[in-house]
Scaffold this active site. Structure first.
Site, PDB file in Angstrom:
ATOM      1  N   SER A  24      68.521  17.643  59.293  1.00  0.00           N
ATOM      2  CA  SER A  24      69.669  16.880  58.782  1.00  0.00           C
ATOM      3  C   SER A  24      69.758  15.532  59.495  1.00  0.00           C
ATOM      4  O   SER A  24      70.511  14.654  59.066  1.00  0.00           O
ATOM      5  CB  SER A  24      70.965  17.668  58.968  1.00  0.00           C
ATOM      6  OG  SER A  24      71.103  18.105  60.309  1.00  0.00           O
TER       7      SER A  24
ATOM      8  N   LYS B  58      62.955  26.739  63.120  1.00  0.00           N
ATOM      9  CA  LYS B  58      63.582  27.175  61.869  1.00  0.00           C
ATOM     10  C   LYS B  58      62.784  26.606  60.706  1.00  0.00           C
ATOM     11  O   LYS B  58      62.284  25.476  60.794  1.00  0.00           O
ATOM     12  CB  LYS B  58      65.040  26.695  61.806  1.00  0.00           C
ATOM     13  CG  LYS B  58      65.741  27.088  60.507  1.00  0.00           C
ATOM     14  CD  LYS B  58      67.216  26.742  60.528  1.00  0.00           C
ATOM     15  CE  LYS B  58      67.529  25.316  60.184  1.00  0.00           C
ATOM     16  NZ  LYS B  58      67.031  24.816  58.893  1.00  0.00           N
TER      17      LYS B  58
ATOM     18  N   GLU C 166      62.647  26.724  56.106  1.00  0.00           N
ATOM     19  CA  GLU C 166      63.405  27.071  54.909  1.00  0.00           C
ATOM     20  C   GLU C 166      62.552  27.919  53.974  1.00  0.00           C
ATOM     21  O   GLU C 166      61.352  27.678  53.817  1.00  0.00           O
ATOM     22  CB  GLU C 166      63.868  25.790  54.198  1.00  0.00           C
ATOM     23  CG  GLU C 166      64.837  24.977  55.054  1.00  0.00           C
ATOM     24  CD  GLU C 166      65.376  23.735  54.356  1.00  0.00           C
ATOM     25  OE1 GLU C 166      65.147  23.576  53.131  1.00  0.00           O
ATOM     26  OE2 GLU C 166      66.038  22.921  55.038  1.00  0.00           O
TER      27      GLU C 166
ATOM     28  N   GLU D  99      72.989  29.313  53.816  1.00  0.00           N
ATOM     29  CA  GLU D  99      73.695  28.060  53.527  1.00  0.00           C
ATOM     30  C   GLU D  99      74.116  27.994  52.055  1.00  0.00           C
ATOM     31  O   GLU D  99      73.319  28.291  51.149  1.00  0.00           O
ATOM     32  CB  GLU D  99      72.790  26.850  53.849  1.00  0.00           C
ATOM     33  CG  GLU D  99      73.484  25.530  53.502  1.00  0.00           C
ATOM     34  CD  GLU D  99      72.827  24.285  54.049  1.00  0.00           C
ATOM     35  OE1 GLU D  99      71.802  24.406  54.746  1.00  0.00           O
ATOM     36  OE2 GLU D  99      73.339  23.186  53.768  1.00  0.00           O
TER      37      GLU D  99
END
Ligand code: KIV
Length: 278
Positions: free
Chosen positions: A56, A123, A125, A196
């Site tokens: 982000s 991490k 996705e 999320e």
């Protein structure tokens, strides 16, 4: 207040096994993003369990419309800064788009890059589609956090940042697929999973079905922990998002302080004699 802060600052180092055992212990997991040493030191001092050096950074710091353009080199740079200033929290380095999708060799190489920069886990996705990558990384002792639901790197597939898991079905982003994705992360060795932008009841269902901790963002209160983007928590980001709470208004504070600074320069009252060397 000072005592509380110093107690939090001397708490034991948060480790991967500690996070794993928090599920079901009654203690909820706290996670926040940070991208530099200044803010990492502050959130670590506040007692956060996990610091996510999130991609982000692309939208929040670099001003991009999505995280897709963030590179591994950029993540390595930010992980280094955060690591130096986070003695207590567990540091998670985000694998950016294009650093793991091509295969297991690429994923392991990229994760090693972030671990050498100071990350203590990574991490990525996706669920079933990246299970082989998670398995390969955990096989060589790289702790992995999964991330499913509204996965910002899927910006183009989703057509923007859109809530996922509303419709039943096995297509990417649909409800049954997200449950399979969570199981795939658990079975391939991931030690936690970020949920999320999904409906509260789906997050609750996944949390009750998997043995690893779930960490929610826009996924309701029934997860094993919660994460938010630092700039949202501090009220620095201006986008009104339903799941975001501003715990401070640092945007107004920053503008007001800068205005006063400008006014004092223009008036010739800054610097005064007390702030001058003799
Ligand atoms: O990059 C990030 O900040 C994230 C959080 C939104 C979970 O992935």
């Amino acid at each position: 207040m000072a005592d509380d802060l110093s107690e939090r600052a001397t708490r034991p180092k948060v480790t991967v096994p500690r996070i794993t055992t928090m599920k079901g212990s009654g203690e909820l997991i706290s996670m926040i993003t940070a991208y530099d040493a200044t803010f990492a030191a502050l959130v670590d001092r506040a007692g956060i369990d996990m610091i996510l050096v999130g991609d982000s950074v692309g939208t929040v710091v670099q001003g991009r419309p999505s995280t897709v353009g963030v590179t591994l080199k950029e993540m390595q740079y930010h992980v280094r800064m955060v690591h130096r200033a986070s003695p207590q929290a567990l540091v998670v380095g985000d694998l950016p788009f294009g650093s793991y999708q091509a295969g297991i060799g690429q994923a392991v190489d990229s994760a090693i890059t972030l671990l050498k920069a100071g990350a203590e886990s990574v991490k990525l996705e996706g669920g079933t589609s990246v299970a082989a990558q998670i398995e390969a990384m955990t096989r060589v002792d790289i702790p992995v956090v999964g991330h499913i639901g509204l996965t910002p790197q899927s910006y183009h597939r989703m057509g923007g940042h859109k809530v996922q898991g509303k419709a039943a079905g096995n297509q990417a982003g649909q409800r049954d697929r997200l449950i399979d994705d969570a199981h795939a992360i658990e079975q391939s060795g991931g030690f936690a999973v970020v949920l999320e932008g999904i409906p509260r009841d789906l997050a609750a269902e996944i949390t009750s079905k998997v043995s690893i901790p779930t960490i929610g963002i826009g996924a309701g209160p029934d997860c094993d922990g919660q994460v938010l983007v630092l700039h949202d928590v501090l009220g620095l980001a201006e986008l009104p998002l339903k799941f975001v709470k501003h715990y401070a208004d640092m945007a107004t504070g920053t503008v007001e302080a800068t205005r006063q600074f400008i006014d004092e320069i223009k008036a010739g009252t800054w610097p005064d004699d007390a702030h001058s060397y003799h």
